[in-house]
Motif scaffolding. Structure first.
Motif, PDB file in Angstrom:
ATOM      1  N   LYS A 333      36.085  42.294   3.098  1.00 47.50           N
ATOM      2  CA  LYS A 333      36.738  41.337   2.191  1.00 47.50           C
ATOM      3  C   LYS A 333      35.896  41.854   0.602  1.00 47.50           C
ATOM      4  CE  LYS A 333      36.542  37.360   4.008  1.00 47.50           C
ATOM      5  NZ  LYS A 333      36.909  36.009   4.314  1.00 47.50           N
ATOM      6  N   VAL A 335      35.117  42.121  -2.997  1.00 52.76           N
ATOM      7  CA  VAL A 335      35.457  41.354  -4.053  1.00 52.76           C
ATOM      8  C   VAL A 335      36.458  42.401  -5.018  1.00 52.76           C
ATOM      9  CG1 VAL A 335      35.136  40.020  -6.284  1.00 52.76           C
ATOM     10  CG2 VAL A 335      33.832  39.718  -4.250  1.00 52.76           C
ATOM     11  N   LEU A 338      39.688  43.643  -3.268  1.00 50.65           N
ATOM     12  CA  LEU A 338      40.885  42.771  -3.163  1.00 50.65           C
ATOM     13  C   LEU A 338      41.500  42.361  -4.703  1.00 50.65           C
ATOM     14  CD1 LEU A 338      38.970  39.950  -0.716  1.00 50.65           C
ATOM     15  CD2 LEU A 338      40.864  41.729  -0.088  1.00 50.65           C
ATOM     16  N   GLN A 339      40.678  42.450  -5.402  1.00 47.01           N
ATOM     17  CA  GLN A 339      41.176  42.170  -6.882  1.00 47.01           C
ATOM     18  C   GLN A 339      42.247  43.476  -7.385  1.00 47.01           C
ATOM     19  OE1 GLN A 339      37.741  41.166  -9.447  1.00 47.01           O
ATOM     20  NE2 GLN A 339      37.892  38.998  -8.933  1.00 47.01           N
ATOM     21  N   GLU A 342      45.393  43.044  -5.783  1.00 44.83           N
ATOM     22  CA  GLU A 342      46.201  41.995  -6.458  1.00 44.83           C
ATOM     23  C   GLU A 342      46.657  42.520  -7.575  1.00 44.83           C
ATOM     24  OE1 GLU A 342      44.221  38.610  -7.688  1.00 44.83           O
ATOM     25  OE2 GLU A 342      44.009  37.751  -5.647  1.00 44.83           O
ATOM     26  N   SER A 351      42.816  37.983  -3.384  1.00 40.17           N
ATOM     27  CA  SER A 351      41.356  37.581  -3.572  1.00 40.17           C
ATOM     28  C   SER A 351      40.819  36.243  -2.951  1.00 40.17           C
ATOM     29  CB  SER A 351      40.889  37.906  -4.684  1.00 40.17           C
ATOM     30  OG  SER A 351      41.572  36.849  -5.757  1.00 40.17           O
ATOM     31  N   THR A 469      30.330  36.727   0.290  1.00 40.07           N
ATOM     32  CA  THR A 469      30.518  38.154  -0.286  1.00 40.07           C
ATOM     33  C   THR A 469      29.803  39.161   0.731  1.00 40.07           C
ATOM     34  OG1 THR A 469      28.514  37.847  -1.799  1.00 40.07           O
ATOM     35  CG2 THR A 469      30.994  37.278  -2.555  1.00 40.07           C
TER      36      THR A 469
END
Length: 588
Positions: A333, A335, A338-339, A342, A351, A469
């Motif tokens: 995961k 950051v 994931l963005q 998206e 996210s 994170t």
């Protein structure tokens, strides 16, 4: 006697407040140490994919979510090592910069995924993190795609597929195919990017004499849940079933909720993605953007969990074919990764697999600033110290007003003491006169609380960033601090590891916790001495109380607080030169 009673009440109240703070902050660590969640039993069941015919369906009808075919439970002796299962062959390798693994040609399952960039521990030769494991192994975990159809055979868990292609890489897709006895051919074209997204184009080609109604689906199957207390669901971090379903992010459904639901299933009418979230890892199935699907989070058997979506039934005429696209996320995961998914892939709120909580608007900027600082200095400990300095500089004007207010309070203390003595038997009148004094002298008695109130969300945001994170995972600082997201490993009570035992978390006082207590003690000594003897006692106790409370927290949090205390001490010394009337003799 009345004054003594008042002092006793004040002392009791302050003691109760301190104990409440200690309980609220420290409970999770005490509970994890002394009342651990019982381990789930080892997985002893292999779940097959769907197989067989669906109920009668017409084109456009929502698919009845398929139920996995459940073979008879196997014995504990049937659970085999992962290496033995993988060695049986019938596999297509997966090789990308981010993941290694293979696709099982029996069932077309993606059931072998390791994450190349991440190690299980901080030890030098630690193996990579394993996300997916095949059925028949302990805690099997895999992704499957398939079809439901009326009146025809569809591929299932034991189907042996034929592969075109020898390895799945970002530049070489792989196609699997299987044909039934009535002329329907099923194809899966797998492709993968350089990170964690696998795309599966599912095609059913009808070469038979009659039309067929079919529905395709994708699922994540998980046997067992993490047994490490740090990897389980908590008040601050959601671990378990998740997704963006029926227009919202699902972070309030855990494994127990699914088991206790009617028919052991929670169903949804729409979804952008769904799967299982661990602290740092995510496995999810994703339909095409805007596609109409139904979804479910279920527990088809004890200690077995599934997240699944299915499409509406579609009629496939003779000589025609229908293709749908499913995606599988299997990875860390991160950051920014994931963005990007998206934004570039249109996967709504992916996210949010990171459980930022209500303060996402504040935590994400803290993370981005900290991550940027890390890229400049290449050390997360130094980056945390730099972040603390930036925060202190931003709060400097507020601190100036705080010290100015404290200076004014110090100047009027004789008047306050006189009012307290005059109205010691009439508390309402004393409070009234004190408020009048504050108004006449233009003093805000709460000004000193503002920096503390501002520090609370900053501290909580940093706590979430360090805990959530993966960018902070296994990040070293200096000397013995090899992982800033974990507690200080050097414990005083076992003589820094020389004695062969690990103290309970509430007593795991490390070097950083002692430094924290000392710096807080020095900071309190520089503050103007309280006139109330009870408050004086509280300020003497607080540094050492917080030393115990903070000891089990991540080393990065303690580093932040220590740096903040040192900067506060330096700022206080500077402010004393500006407000010499504020300085008082240190407390003893």
């Amino acid at each position: 006697m009345r004054q003594k009673s008042v002092d006793d009440n004040k002392r009791n109240m302050i003691t109760a407040i301190l104990l409440s703070v200690a309980i609220l902050i420290g409970w999770n660590f005490v509970a994890a140490e002394f009342f651990p969640t019982p381990d789930k039993p080892d997985v002893t069941r292999t779940v097959a994919g769907t197989n067989g015919a669906a109920p009668a369906a017409t084109p456009g009808q929502p698919a009845a979510l398929p139920a996995p075919g459940m073979p008879a439970p196997t014995t504990a002796q049937a659970i085999r090592p992962i290496e033995a299962v993988l060695a049986e062959g019938n596999r297509i390798p997966i090789d990308t910069p981010a993941i290694k693994g293979s696709i099982n040609l029996v069932g077309a399952r993606i059931d072998d995924i390791t994450l190349s960039k991440y190690r299980q521990t901080i030890k030098k030769n630690s193996p990579p993190v394993r996300l997916f494991a095949p059925g028949g192994t302990k805690a099997a975990y895999f992704a499957s795609i398939g079809w439901s159809a009326q009146g025809i055979a569809v591929p299932g868990a034991n189907t042996v597929w034929t592969a075109t292609g020898t390895k799945l890489t970002p530049t070489t897709p792989v196609t699997l195919s299987w044909t039934n006895a009535t002329g329907q051919t099923f194809r899966i074209e797998y492709s993968i990017d350089a990170n964690y997204l696998i795309t599966a184009k599912q095609t059913i080609a009808n070469m038979g004499a009659a039309p067929v109604n079919a529905s395709s689906f994708a699922l994540i199957d998980r046997l067992g849940i993490p047994t490490d207390p740090h990897e389980q669901d908590s008040y601050t971090i959601h671990v378990g079933p998740t997704g963006f379903l029926d227009g919202k992010t699902i972070i309030d459904t855990d494994y127990d909720d699914v088991e206790e639901a009617p028919n052991r299933s929670v169903r949804y009418n729409s979804g952008a993605w769904l799967g299982f979230s661990d602290k740092y890892w995510l496995a999810a199935v994703v339909p095409a953007k805007g596609e109409r699907i139904t979804a479910a989070i279920s527990s088809p058997a004890a200690n077995n969990y599934q997240t699944l979506f299915a499409r509406d039934f579609t009629q496939v005429a003779p000589g025609k074919q229908v293709t749908t696209t499913s995606r599988i996320f299997a990875g860390a995961k991160e950051v920014y990764t994931l963005q990007r998914y998206e934004n570039d892939q249109g996967i709504t709120r992916l996210s949010n697999a990171i459980d930022w909580g209500w303060f996402e608007f504040f935590e994400v900027p803290i993370f981005k600033l900290l991550d940027w600082l890390f890229k400049q200095v290449n050390n997360f400990g130094v980056a945390i110290m730099a972040l603390t300095l930036i925060i202190r500089l931003a709060m400097f004007p507020i601190a100036q007003r705080q010290f100015g207010s404290m200076a004014q309070m110090r100047l009027v203390q004789p008047k306050m003491k006189a009012l307290q003595d005059r109205y010691k038997d009439d508390k309402p009148k004393m409070q009234q006169e004190l408020m009048k004094l504050y108004k006449d002298e233009k003093i805000n008695p709460l000004a000193g609380c503002l920096p503390i109130l501002i520090q609370i969300p900053i501290f909580y945001a940093l706590y979430k960033v360090l805990m959530l994170t993966i960018e902070m995972r296994h990040q070293p600082f200096i000397l013995w601090i090899k992982d800033l997201s974990a507690p200080d490993p050097l414990h005083i009570l076992n003589l820094f590891g020389l004695l062969p035992f690990t103290p309970p978390s509430i007593l795991s006082i490390g070097v950083l916790a002692v430094i924290l207590g000392i710096t807080m003690f020095l900071q309190f000594r520089l503050n103007p001495q309280a006139t109330d003897p009870v408050q004086q006692q509280v300020f003497k106790i607080m540094p050492w109380l917080f030393m115990f409370i903070m000891a089990p927290f991540a080393a990065g949090l303690l580093l932040y607080w220590i740096t903040n205390n040192i900067l506060s001490i330096a700022q206080q010394q500077w402010m004393y030169r500006k407000f010499p009337q504020l300085k008082a003799a240190p407390t003893t």
